[in-house]
Write a protein that holds these residues in place. Structure first.
Motif, PDB file in Angstrom:
ATOM      1  N   HIS A   6       1.081  -0.756   0.260  1.00  0.00           N
ATOM      2  CA  HIS A   6       0.258  -0.158   0.045  1.00  0.00           C
ATOM      3  C   HIS A   6       0.774   1.809  -0.286  1.00  0.00           C
ATOM      4  O   HIS A   6       2.237   1.164   0.327  1.00  0.00           O
ATOM      5  N   PRO A   8      -0.420   5.640   0.678  1.00  0.00           N
ATOM      6  CA  PRO A   8      -1.535   6.935   0.271  1.00  0.00           C
ATOM      7  C   PRO A   8      -2.300   7.120  -1.037  1.00  0.00           C
ATOM      8  O   PRO A   8      -0.519   7.093  -1.914  1.00  0.00           O
ATOM      9  N   ASN A   9      -2.711   7.353  -1.619  1.00  0.00           N
ATOM     10  CA  ASN A   9      -3.170   7.938  -3.154  1.00  0.00           C
ATOM     11  C   ASN A   9      -3.056   6.835  -4.085  1.00  0.00           C
ATOM     12  O   ASN A   9      -3.775   7.716  -4.854  1.00  0.00           O
ATOM     13  N   ILE A  13      -5.981   2.241  -2.350  1.00  0.00           N
ATOM     14  CA  ILE A  13      -7.125   2.282  -1.262  1.00  0.00           C
ATOM     15  C   ILE A  13      -8.304   1.108  -1.296  1.00  0.00           C
ATOM     16  O   ILE A  13      -9.064   1.540  -0.334  1.00  0.00           O
ATOM     17  N   ARG A  14      -8.723   1.218  -2.594  1.00  0.00           N
ATOM     18  CA  ARG A  14      -9.806  -0.656  -2.978  1.00  0.00           C
ATOM     19  C   ARG A  14      -9.634  -1.053  -2.285  1.00  0.00           C
ATOM     20  O   ARG A  14     -10.928  -1.707  -1.723  1.00  0.00           O
ATOM     21  N   TRP A  17      -9.916  -0.608   1.434  1.00  0.00           N
ATOM     22  CA  TRP A  17     -11.549  -0.081   2.224  1.00  0.00           C
ATOM     23  C   TRP A  17     -12.408  -1.333   1.424  1.00  0.00           C
ATOM     24  O   TRP A  17     -13.075  -1.516   2.629  1.00  0.00           O
ATOM     25  N   TYR A 166     -13.186   5.362  -5.171  1.00  0.00           N
ATOM     26  CA  TYR A 166     -11.294   5.765  -4.965  1.00  0.00           C
ATOM     27  C   TYR A 166     -11.562   6.578  -6.509  1.00  0.00           C
ATOM     28  O   TYR A 166     -10.841   7.431  -6.406  1.00  0.00           O
ATOM     29  N   TYR A 169     -12.596   9.825  -5.208  1.00  0.00           N
ATOM     30  CA  TYR A 169     -11.709  10.213  -4.089  1.00  0.00           C
ATOM     31  C   TYR A 169     -10.203  11.039  -4.829  1.00  0.00           C
ATOM     32  O   TYR A 169      -9.699  12.708  -4.212  1.00  0.00           O
ATOM     33  N   ALA A 200      -9.385   3.742   5.439  1.00  0.00           N
ATOM     34  CA  ALA A 200      -8.168   3.541   4.221  1.00  0.00           C
ATOM     35  C   ALA A 200      -7.848   4.790   3.401  1.00  0.00           C
ATOM     36  O   ALA A 200      -5.969   4.644   2.713  1.00  0.00           O
ATOM     37  N   THR A 201      -8.115   5.867   3.339  1.00  0.00           N
ATOM     38  CA  THR A 201      -7.545   7.028   2.962  1.00  0.00           C
ATOM     39  C   THR A 201      -6.405   7.585   4.217  1.00  0.00           C
ATOM     40  O   THR A 201      -6.098   8.761   3.653  1.00  0.00           O
TER      41      THR A 201
END
Length: 203
Positions: A6, A8-9, A13-14, A17, A166, A169, A200-201
């Motif tokens: 992972h 960020p951004n 994220i999917r 989440w 996402y 987002y 998640a974010t």
């Protein structure tokens, strides 16, 4: 245990989440989202193109966010996050699940590449203009579809909302104007208030 690579951004994220919505345990390995790390032998071993997301499920490595979402849902069959397999509702759900990456993401990605990611000398203004025009059409379709509904498939939140959420987002992150898309603004407000989205974010 499923390991999620992972940053960020990113599209990971999917995955995070979804796992949070399902309450499925997982290990999150946050990586350095830099060319040096992404092209390192360690990362190329889990994603040969040096991208994200990537997951490792006891030796099974998967890279495509949509495929990862479907795989996790198949392992957790009967969850509340997808309609019953083989029904018309399931067909519509699949359409929007894949619309998120196949149709929505390309213009968003082009805007990001030619506005932020590429060196300034490599950015092409006409690419951005074309992508913005394409994105407006995509948003108009989504805005019409979500009208009168809480979520893309109706009253029930599904994994298709995660895929689309996402994209929205990212639109919010790069300040895509949504002045003419009231339904989308309300829809994103519902999605972004969910505890799993916030987890998640990193909000």
């Amino acid at each position: 245990m499923l390991k999620v690579y992972h940053a960020p951004n990113t599209r990971s994220i999917r995955v995070v989440w979804l796992l949070e919505e399902l309450g499925v345990p997982y290990e999150k390995q946050t990586v350095d989202f830099s060319p040096a790390y992404l092209q390192s032998p360690a990362h190329l071993a889990v994603h040969p193109l040096g991208k994200l997301p990537a997951v490792d499920d006891d030796g099974l490595i998967l890279n495509e966010s949509g495929a990862i979402v479907q795989y996790i849902l198949a392992k957790n069959a009967g969850s509340h996050l997808e309609p019953k397999l083989g029904t018309p509702a399931y067909g519509k759900y699949l359409q929007w699940l894949h619309f998120a990456e196949a149709t929505f993401m390309p213009p968003v990605s082009q805007i990001i590449q030619h506005t932020f990611r590429k060196p300034e000398a490599e950015r092409v203004a006409s690419v951005v203009a074309d992508a913005q025009a394409a994105l407006k059409k995509v948003l108009a379709v989504l805005d019409g579809e979500i009208s009168g509904k809480n979520f893309i498939c109706g009253d029930d939140f599904t994994a298709a909302d995660i895929m689309l959420g996402y994209d929205l987002y990212l639109c919010n992150l790069i300040r895509v104007p949504l002045d003419n898309f009231d339904n989308i603004r309300d829809y994103y407000a519902r999605l972004s208030a969910r505890p799993a989205f916030l987890k998640a974010t990193g909000k």
